[in-house]
Design an enzyme around this catalytic site. Structure first.
Site, PDB file in Angstrom:
ATOM      1  N   ARG A 118       0.849  -1.215   0.000  1.00  0.00           N
ATOM      2  CA  ARG A 118       0.000   0.000   0.000  1.00  0.00           C
ATOM      3  C   ARG A 118       0.880   1.258   0.000  1.00  0.00           C
ATOM      4  NH1 ARG A 118      -4.294  -0.018   4.521  1.00  0.00           N
ATOM      5  NH2 ARG A 118      -5.024   1.778   3.328  1.00  0.00           N
ATOM      6  N   GLN A 150      -9.513   9.871   7.175  1.00  0.00           N
ATOM      7  CA  GLN A 150      -9.389   8.480   7.610  1.00  0.00           C
ATOM      8  C   GLN A 150      -8.308   7.788   6.776  1.00  0.00           C
ATOM      9  OE1 GLN A 150     -13.624   6.710   8.495  1.00  0.00           O
ATOM     10  NE2 GLN A 150     -13.832   8.204   6.845  1.00  0.00           N
ATOM     11  N   ASP A 172      -2.892   7.679   3.147  1.00  0.00           N
ATOM     12  CA  ASP A 172      -2.000   8.173   2.087  1.00  0.00           C
ATOM     13  C   ASP A 172      -1.659   9.635   2.399  1.00  0.00           C
ATOM     14  OD1 ASP A 172      -5.048   8.272   0.274  1.00  0.00           O
ATOM     15  OD2 ASP A 172      -3.958  10.076   0.862  1.00  0.00           O
ATOM     16  N   HIS A 200      -6.329   7.957  11.350  1.00  0.00           N
ATOM     17  CA  HIS A 200      -5.940   6.540  11.293  1.00  0.00           C
ATOM     18  C   HIS A 200      -4.454   6.384  11.027  1.00  0.00           C
ATOM     19  CE1 HIS A 200     -10.362   5.328  10.264  1.00  0.00           C
ATOM     20  NE2 HIS A 200     -10.182   5.616  11.549  1.00  0.00           N
ATOM     21  N   CYS A 249       8.196   2.423  16.524  1.00  0.00           N
ATOM     22  CA  CYS A 249       9.033   1.358  17.091  1.00  0.00           C
ATOM     23  C   CYS A 249       8.307   0.699  18.269  1.00  0.00           C
ATOM     24  CB  CYS A 249      10.370   1.939  17.583  1.00  0.00           C
ATOM     25  SG  CYS A 249      11.437   0.667  18.286  1.00  0.00           S
ATOM     26  N   CYS A 306      14.921   0.558  13.927  1.00  0.00           N
ATOM     27  CA  CYS A 306      14.440   1.836  14.473  1.00  0.00           C
ATOM     28  C   CYS A 306      15.575   2.858  14.426  1.00  0.00           C
ATOM     29  CB  CYS A 306      14.003   1.630  15.929  1.00  0.00           C
ATOM     30  SG  CYS A 306      13.674   3.185  16.797  1.00  0.00           S
ATOM     31  N   GLY A 355     -16.445  10.866   0.297  1.00  0.00           N
ATOM     32  CA  GLY A 355     -15.880   9.570  -0.083  1.00  0.00           C
ATOM     33  C   GLY A 355     -15.679   8.616   1.060  1.00  0.00           C
ATOM     34  N   LEU A 399     -19.819   8.676  -4.009  1.00  0.00           N
ATOM     35  CA  LEU A 399     -20.314   7.969  -5.198  1.00  0.00           C
ATOM     36  C   LEU A 399     -21.634   7.273  -4.899  1.00  0.00           C
ATOM     37  CD1 LEU A 399     -19.394   7.474  -8.084  1.00  0.00           C
ATOM     38  CD2 LEU A 399     -18.269   5.389  -7.331  1.00  0.00           C
TER      39      LEU A 399
HETATM   40  N1  APR Z   1     -15.661   9.411  -5.656  1.00  0.00           N
HETATM   41  C1  APR Z   1     -16.347   9.594  -4.501  1.00  0.00           C
HETATM   42  N2  APR Z   1     -16.654   8.597  -3.644  1.00  0.00           N
HETATM   43  C2  APR Z   1     -16.234   7.365  -3.974  1.00  0.00           C
HETATM   44  C3  APR Z   1     -15.511   7.079  -5.161  1.00  0.00           C
HETATM   45  C4  APR Z   1     -15.230   8.176  -6.016  1.00  0.00           C
HETATM   46  N3  APR Z   1     -14.551   8.015  -7.165  1.00  0.00           N
HETATM   47  N4  APR Z   1     -15.254   5.741  -5.201  1.00  0.00           N
HETATM   48  C5  APR Z   1     -15.783   5.214  -4.075  1.00  0.00           C
HETATM   49  N5  APR Z   1     -16.382   6.178  -3.346  1.00  0.00           N
HETATM   50  C6  APR Z   1     -17.065   6.055  -2.051  1.00  0.00           C
HETATM   51  C7  APR Z   1     -17.862   4.785  -1.892  1.00  0.00           C
HETATM   52  O1  APR Z   1     -19.193   4.987  -2.354  1.00  0.00           O
HETATM   53  C8  APR Z   1     -17.823   4.589  -0.380  1.00  0.00           C
HETATM   54  O2  APR Z   1     -18.878   5.322   0.229  1.00  0.00           O
HETATM   55  O3  APR Z   1     -16.057   6.005  -1.076  1.00  0.00           O
HETATM   56  C9  APR Z   1     -16.508   5.229   0.031  1.00  0.00           C
HETATM   57  C10 APR Z   1     -15.449   4.225   0.378  1.00  0.00           C
HETATM   58  O4  APR Z   1     -15.868   3.560   1.542  1.00  0.00           O
HETATM   59  P1  APR Z   1     -14.830   2.581   2.284  1.00  0.00           P
HETATM   60  O5  APR Z   1     -14.174   1.701   1.277  1.00  0.00           O
HETATM   61  O6  APR Z   1     -15.574   1.969   3.428  1.00  0.00           O
HETATM   62  O7  APR Z   1     -13.700   3.560   2.825  1.00  0.00           O
HETATM   63  P2  APR Z   1     -13.738   4.458   4.113  1.00  0.00           P
HETATM   64  O8  APR Z   1     -15.134   4.944   4.408  1.00  0.00           O
HETATM   65  O9  APR Z   1     -12.670   5.458   3.986  1.00  0.00           O
HETATM   66  O10 APR Z   1     -13.319   3.418   5.288  1.00  0.00           O
HETATM   67  C11 APR Z   1     -13.142   3.972   6.573  1.00  0.00           C
HETATM   68  O11 APR Z   1     -12.386   1.833   7.386  1.00  0.00           O
HETATM   69  O12 APR Z   1     -11.199  -0.067   7.091  1.00  0.00           O
HETATM   70  C12 APR Z   1     -11.174   1.151   7.694  1.00  0.00           C
HETATM   71  O13 APR Z   1      -9.237   2.280   8.273  1.00  0.00           O
HETATM   72  C13 APR Z   1     -10.039   1.974   7.185  1.00  0.00           C
HETATM   73  O14 APR Z   1      -9.974   4.363   6.996  1.00  0.00           O
HETATM   74  C14 APR Z   1     -10.713   3.210   6.627  1.00  0.00           C
HETATM   75  C15 APR Z   1     -12.072   3.199   7.297  1.00  0.00           C
END
Ligand code: APR
Length: 222
Positions: free
Chosen positions: A55, A85, A88, A102, A110, A129, A168, A195
């Site tokens: 990643r 959250q 990156d 996060h 370490c 470390c 997102g 989305l």
């Molecule tokens: N533009 C806008 N939204 C988008 C796009 C896009 N191109 N592609 C996907 N999405 C939306 C999806 O509809 C979904 O609602 O982004 C969201 C991604 O959801 P998750 O995959 O659950 O990611 P996230 O909400 O950041 O997860 C939260 O869960 O596993 C833990 O630590 C991890 O920080 C993460 C946390």
């Protein structure tokens, strides 16, 4: 007007970084308990390092997209705090220092002396470390069962936020999933841009790709 923005994996999706819960997402391919919990790391640290090394390489190759840049433009013109959250560094590379609740792929912690250090390359089991020399580093990301970062600062900000925007994120993981209601309880307007609607309670929901909906929203605001 104080604006607080919570971002999730969806804002980095168009930079080529996978989300977690969309079809084909990371948690479909990697069992959370094996790669994103302290127990998983204790059981097989090599597997966890391989997951985060992959990643980290992907994130280093990715570029901020127009949504990251639109938020940077907004943050330069208004009182904006970005809480992410994501692990990156695309907000930072677009010009916004986000609160990483996060943690970050680009930081090592370490497990022997507790020091943290910036970390750009692969980590693996042999990495040492910089402070104590022990081969005892872990990714400085917050795993399930661990306490997210900056929660006090976030709570203080939500109490004075006028506009809360979730971008997102599927709203499946607490405490981030409760931020919109926390802000609303203090009088904030709440907006979701994603989305797919998360199903959470927002005053307004804009459905669309971050690369289109976020620049449009910022332009309308400015
Ligand atoms: N533009 C806008 N939204 C988008 C796009 C896009 N191109 N592609 C996907 N999405 C939306 C999806 O509809 C979904 O609602 O982004 C969201 C991604 O959801 P998750 O995959 O659950 O990611 P996230 O909400 O950041 O997860 C939260 O869960 O596993 C833990 O630590 C991890 O920080 C993460 C946390």
């Amino acid at each position: 007007m104080r604006i607080t923005i919570l971002t999730g994996a969806g804002i980095s999706a168009e930079s080529g970084l996978g989300t977690f819960r969309d079809a084909g997402g990371l948690w479909e391919r990697y069992p959370i308990e094996e790669v994103a919990t302290p127990e998983g790391f204790a059981a097989d640290p090599g597997k966890v390092h391989a997951f985060y090394d992959m990643r980290r390489r992907d994130a280093a190759r990715a570029e901020p997209n127009v949504a990251h840049r639109a938020l940077a433009e907004l943050a330069a013109a208004r009182d904006v705090v970005v809480v992410t959250q994501n692990v990156d560094d695309l907000h930072e590379r677009a010009g916004v220092q986000a609160l990483h609740m996060h943690g970050s792929l680009f930081e090592a912690a370490c497990t022997a002396c507790g020091a943290t250090a910036e970390w750009r390359g692969d980590m693996g089991l042999e990495a040492r470390c910089p402070s104590c020399g022990a081969a005892a580093l872990r990714p400085a990301v917050v795993w399930f069962g661990e306490v997210p970062r900056h929660l006090d600062a976030i709570a203080d900000r939500l109490a004075v936020t006028d506009l809360f925007v979730a971008i997102g994120t599927s709203g499946q993981v607490w405490p981030a999933a409760g931020f919109a209601q926390e802000a609303a309880a203090h009088g904030a307007e709440t907006l979701e841009i994603s989305l797919e609607p998360s199903g959470g309670t927002f005053d307004e929901v804009i459905v669309g790709k971050a690369s289109e909906a976020v620049p449009d929203w910022v332009r309308a605001l400015l």
